[in-house]
Scaffold this active site. Structure first.
Site: not given
Ligand code: A2P
Length: 354
Positions: A132, A258
């Site tokens: 990710c 994130h």
């Protein structure tokens, strides 16, 4: 007649798997689905989920589950992928795998569709979805690399709990409640920093500079992944030295999305921050949120639930010509996982590769 596909989602009950179901439902015009199988562990067998308005009973994943399946979207952990995906390939399926199980195998394409879609044609049944944190970073790096050349990348991540699965999000929320109630948080720290390690620490009101296992090199495995996956995606060689990459990965008490602080040095010493902003804004799948007068910059809360990668705070290093700082945020469960997986499958359907 348009080709229709039997699709299996492996890990369908998890944080990523449930989002794969949602993302696939939104793409039925591009991936016509004839049949759907929702697979998980024995624990979830019999549970009823929905696909396209219809109830679907979750089945325990076994090798025979893949009989007649054309496309597998998988996110049930590396060991499950290692065991089951070769079985799916044997039965004729093409698998897009969100785990790290096959990412570094030379004959497995590691693909972000906006960045290196040409690699999909080289598949032998398995396509790996990058980590990710790597995905959102290469979304911003690719246009910079193409226009100005890229020398070095130094990244510090601010990674959400969701990257470690639904149970890590639940753990963060329980610990937060403990803290507010004046209770001990340690009793609920069972997963983070990483499931398999000896010690567990609370993430709530804390920062954990360990994602995945710590290796003898001094780096965490997540940091290793960011370094080598970036090279494999941009240069087609996981050990290439043409772009130097180093990373520090930190888990932060945010449920989803994130953040990354990224410092790059480019070959073109005349490149300006406006040049960088222009090429980043033009790149498909990237949204430039960079207006300091109006305090506009990417944030996890505003990125969550979106497919795009958000980039802002692009500014020159005034002491080092050709060097820039930037801030990148994306939903780690969508662009970082479920959406990139579905997008890879969709791109293969469009390219006639399945
Ligand atoms: P289950 O819900 O039955 O445990 P997350 O990333 O949110 O932790 O989710 C992991 C996903 O992987 C879940 O769907 C989980 O199913 C699935 N999973 C875990 N272990 C296995 C296994 N041995 N076989 C198949 N699926 C598994």
């Amino acid at each position: 007649m348009t080709k229709q596909y039997n699709v299996a989602i492996l890990g369908a009950t998890g944080a990523v798997g449930t989002r794969m179901i949602e993302q696939l439902q939104m793409e039925l015009d591009h991936i016509p689905v004839k049949g759907i199988k929702l697979l998980a562990s024995k624990r979830s067998a019999g549970k009823v989920l929905e696909f396209n308005g219809q109830p679907v009973t979750v089945e325990e994943a076994t090798p025979d589950s893949f009989d007649g399946v054309d496309i597998v979207l998988s996110s049930a952990g590396g060991s499950v992928s290692k065991k089951l995906l070769p079985e799916a390939v044997k039965r004729g399926a093409v698998c897009v795998d969100n785990t790290s199980a096959f990412r570094m195998e030379p004959d497995v394409p590691l693909v972000v569709p906006e960045v290196n879609p040409q690699e999909l044609a080289n598949h032998h049944g398995i396509i790996a979805n990058p980590n990710c944190s790597t995905i959102q970073m290469v979304m911003a790096l690719k246009p910079i690399y193409d226009h100005f050349g890229l020398n070095q990348v130094i990244v510090s991540t601010y990674q959400a709990a969701g990257g470690a699965g639904q149970s890590a999000i639940d753990e963060l929320l329980t610990e937060s409640q403990d803290y507010i109630n004046g209770e001990d948080m340690q009793k609920d720290a069972k997963i983070l920093p990483t499931k398999g390690d000896k010690k567990h620490y609370p993430l709530a009101f804390n920062l954990l500079p360990q994602i995945d296992v710590l290796e003898d090199s001094g780096y965490s495995h997540e940091e290793w992944k960011m370094i080598h996956e970036t090279k494999k995606i941009l240069l087609n060689d996981m050990d290439a030295s043409a772009i130097k990459v180093t990373a520090t990965c930190v888990r932060v008490p945010v449920p989803i999305s994130h953040g990354e602080s990224v410092y790059v040095t480019v070959d073109d010493r005349d490149a300006t921050a406006d040049d960088i902003k222009r090429v980043v804004a033009d790149f498909p799948g990237v949204v430039l949120q960079d207006d300091i007068k109006h305090q506009l910059y990417p944030q996890p809360l505003t990125a969550t639930g979106k497919r795009e990668t958000f980039v802002g705070r692009i500014r020159p290093d005034y002491e080092n010509p050709g060097a820039f700082n930037m801030w990148i945020v994306a939903d780690d469960l969508l662009k970082g996982a479920a959406w990139n997986t579905v997008e890879n499958a969709e791109t293969m359907v469009e390219q006639g590769l399945i």
